[in-house]
Design a protein around this motif. Structure first.
Motif, PDB file in Angstrom:
ATOM      1  N   TYR A  74      32.565   3.778   8.089  1.00 36.91           N
ATOM      2  CA  TYR A  74      33.340   2.661   7.543  1.00 36.91           C
ATOM      3  C   TYR A  74      33.265   2.629   6.035  1.00 36.91           C
ATOM      4  N   ILE A  75      34.407   2.475   5.395  1.00 36.45           N
ATOM      5  CA  ILE A  75      34.469   2.331   3.945  1.00 36.45           C
ATOM      6  C   ILE A  75      35.289   1.099   3.641  1.00 36.45           C
ATOM      7  N   TRP A  76      34.733   0.177   2.843  1.00 37.82           N
ATOM      8  CA  TRP A  76      35.433  -1.057   2.479  1.00 37.82           C
ATOM      9  C   TRP A  76      36.498  -0.743   1.457  1.00 37.82           C
ATOM     10  N   ILE A  77      37.728  -1.133   1.750  1.00 38.63           N
ATOM     11  CA  ILE A  77      38.830  -1.002   0.805  1.00 38.63           C
ATOM     12  C   ILE A  77      39.288  -2.420   0.487  1.00 38.63           C
ATOM     13  N   PRO A  78      39.055  -2.883  -0.749  1.00 40.95           N
ATOM     14  CA  PRO A  78      39.439  -4.246  -1.112  1.00 40.95           C
ATOM     15  C   PRO A  78      40.944  -4.470  -0.904  1.00 40.95           C
ATOM     16  N   PRO A  79      41.339  -5.672  -0.488  1.00 41.22           N
ATOM     17  CA  PRO A  79      42.756  -5.950  -0.292  1.00 41.22           C
ATOM     18  C   PRO A  79      43.525  -5.887  -1.611  1.00 41.22           C
ATOM     19  N   THR A  80      44.792  -5.574  -1.523  1.00 43.00           N
ATOM     20  CA  THR A  80      45.626  -5.457  -2.724  1.00 43.00           C
ATOM     21  C   THR A  80      46.706  -6.536  -2.722  1.00 43.00           C
ATOM     22  N   VAL A  81      46.318  -7.729  -2.324  1.00 46.32           N
ATOM     23  CA  VAL A  81      47.287  -8.828  -2.277  1.00 46.32           C
ATOM     24  C   VAL A  81      47.507  -9.409  -3.639  1.00 46.32           C
TER      25      VAL A  81
END
Length: 81
Positions: A74-81
């Protein structure tokens, strides 16, 4: 709006993978209701963290102390909102 339409179509077709089942919802309330009461009574203070992050560093520390080991890459990808 498109997401709501897609969600409704999934429900109509019987696909419930994005829905919480009744027993899951009940269990969540059994866990969180006492915590929310403790917070509102001032007996517990939530740990702040920045929106869009995985949460406070203390959560990762807790997982480490509990012996949790990430095994599926698992790798956290920050949201791009």
């Amino acid at each position: 709006m498109l997401m709501k339409v897609q969600f409704c179509l999934c429900r109509i077709r019987g696909d419930q993978q994005h829905c919480v089942h009744r027993d899951e919802l009940r269990a969540a309330w059994e866990i969180f209701t006492p915590l929310l009461h403790r917070i509102s009574e001032g007996k517990m203070k939530p740990i702040p963290y920045n929106p869009g992050t995985r949460g406070p560093a203390e959560a990762d520390d807790l997982l480490t102390r509990a012996g949790y080991v990430q095994t599926h890459g698992y790798i956290w990808i920050p949201p791009t909102v």
